[in-house]
Write an enzyme that holds these catalytic residues in place. Structure first.
Site, PDB file in Angstrom:
ATOM      1  N   GLU A  32       0.830  -1.204   0.000  1.00 37.79           N
ATOM      2  CA  GLU A  32       0.000   0.000   0.000  1.00 37.79           C
ATOM      3  C   GLU A  32       0.868   1.259   0.000  1.00 37.79           C
ATOM      4  O   GLU A  32       1.847   1.343   0.718  1.00 37.79           O
ATOM      5  CB  GLU A  32      -0.914   0.014   1.238  1.00 37.79           C
ATOM      6  CG  GLU A  32      -1.920  -1.124   1.277  1.00 37.79           C
ATOM      7  CD  GLU A  32      -2.972  -1.036   0.181  1.00 37.79           C
ATOM      8  OE1 GLU A  32      -3.100   0.033  -0.451  1.00 37.79           O
ATOM      9  OE2 GLU A  32      -3.664  -2.050  -0.034  1.00 37.79           O
TER      10      GLU A  32
ATOM     11  N   CYS B 131      -7.314  -2.490   8.263  1.00 34.09           N
ATOM     12  CA  CYS B 131      -5.951  -2.501   7.720  1.00 34.09           C
ATOM     13  C   CYS B 131      -5.432  -1.078   7.602  1.00 34.09           C
ATOM     14  O   CYS B 131      -4.322  -0.764   8.035  1.00 34.09           O
ATOM     15  CB  CYS B 131      -5.942  -3.203   6.367  1.00 34.09           C
ATOM     16  SG  CYS B 131      -6.330  -4.954   6.537  1.00 34.09           S
TER      17      CYS B 131
ATOM     18  N   HIS C  28      -1.361  -5.685   1.350  1.00 34.68           N
ATOM     19  CA  HIS C  28      -2.575  -6.499   1.210  1.00 34.68           C
ATOM     20  C   HIS C  28      -2.278  -7.696   0.306  1.00 34.68           C
ATOM     21  O   HIS C  28      -1.532  -7.568  -0.663  1.00 34.68           O
ATOM     22  CB  HIS C  28      -3.715  -5.672   0.587  1.00 34.68           C
ATOM     23  CG  HIS C  28      -4.627  -5.054   1.599  1.00 34.68           C
ATOM     24  ND1 HIS C  28      -4.791  -3.699   1.719  1.00 34.68           N
ATOM     25  CD2 HIS C  28      -5.447  -5.612   2.545  1.00 34.68           C
ATOM     26  CE1 HIS C  28      -5.664  -3.446   2.696  1.00 34.68           C
ATOM     27  NE2 HIS C  28      -6.075  -4.580   3.213  1.00 34.68           N
TER      28      HIS C  28
HETATM   29  N1  PCA Z   1      -8.155  -7.310   6.039  1.00 35.32           N
HETATM   30  C1  PCA Z   1      -9.053  -6.272   6.482  1.00 35.32           C
HETATM   31  C2  PCA Z   1      -8.975  -6.264   7.968  1.00 35.32           C
HETATM   32  C3  PCA Z   1      -8.302  -7.529   8.335  1.00 35.32           C
HETATM   33  C4  PCA Z   1      -7.736  -8.055   7.095  1.00 35.32           C
HETATM   34  O1  PCA Z   1      -6.985  -9.039   7.003  1.00 35.32           O
HETATM   35  C5  PCA Z   1      -8.809  -4.925   5.786  1.00 35.32           C
HETATM   36  O2  PCA Z   1      -8.400  -4.935   4.611  1.00 35.32           O
HETATM   37  O3  PCA Z   1      -9.040  -3.877   6.382  1.00 35.32           O
END
Ligand code: PCA
Length: 200
Positions: free
Chosen positions: A79, A141, A165
């Site tokens: 990100e 996240c 992610h």
């Molecule tokens: N993904 C979520 C919260 C926990 C996770 O593994 C997110 O993208 O916010």
């Protein structure tokens, strides 16, 4: 040198969170000269960032990399930015927030301080598709990424931090329809390739 690697527990309609398994697979290893300390965070607006910051205070890492599941993405996605906003579905404790700032007086956003371009290049070079993402969303996240970068800024710490992610694992895709998936081994190898960059 130490690297705090965090994942999350399962949440919403995801009965498995592959980030938890990646953290378990890599903790205790030394990659690119960094000793990996693994921690798994709850999916809870009141607790996730708080616990992550407690781990940072205890471990005193040089680098913090947090992993989150983004079921539906087909590439591993470091990100670029976290924004000062909490919104979206209810967390695992049933708390649902809308348009809520993370820090009342905080800046609109924080850029990742990880070498995200080099992360993407290293993963792709090893054959694992990756691309920079320009939104970490507004759920847990983003909340963890923003809060960690805010702490580093406020306390003027010599610490690099950011968020990656990942797509669903095959195990998760077997339980959910219509999402792309990767083997857990490939997901782990992509993250490992990114961490190796830190040693170069
Ligand atoms: N993904 C979520 C919260 C926990 C996770 O593994 C997110 O993208 O916010």
């Amino acid at each position: 040198m130490k690297l705090l690697l965090t994942g999350f527990v399962p949440f919403l309609d995801n009965p498995i969170n592959p980030t938890e398994e990646i953290v378990r697979a890599l903790e205790g290893q030394t990659i690119g000269g960094y000793e990996i300390v693994g921690k798994v965070l709850p999916v809870d607006f009141a607790e996730s960032a708080k616990q992550c910051i407690e781990h940072i205070n205890e471990v005193k890492p040089d680098v913090v990399i947090s992993l989150g599941l983004a079921a539906g993405r087909n590439k591993v996605t470091p990100e670029r930015i976290a924004i000062n906003c909490r919104d979206g579905a209810a967390d695992n404790s049933g708390v649902k927030l809308q348009d809520a700032p993370i820090e009342e007086e905080g800046p609109a956003g924080y850029f990742s301080t990880l070498p995200i371009r080099a992360f993407v290049d290293a993963s792709v070079e090893k054959g694992y598709p990756a691309v920079i993402s320009n939104t970490a969303g507004t759920y847990l996240c983003n909340n963890v990424m923003y809060s960690v970068l805010h702490k580093i800024e406020q306390e003027n710490l010599e610490m690099h931090a950011g968020f990656i992610h990942i797509p669903a694992s095959h195990e998760l895709a077997l339980k959910k329809n219509g999402i792309p998936s990767w083997s857990l081994a490939d997901l782990t190898a992509s993250i490992r390739a990114m961490i190796e960059v830190l040693g170069e």
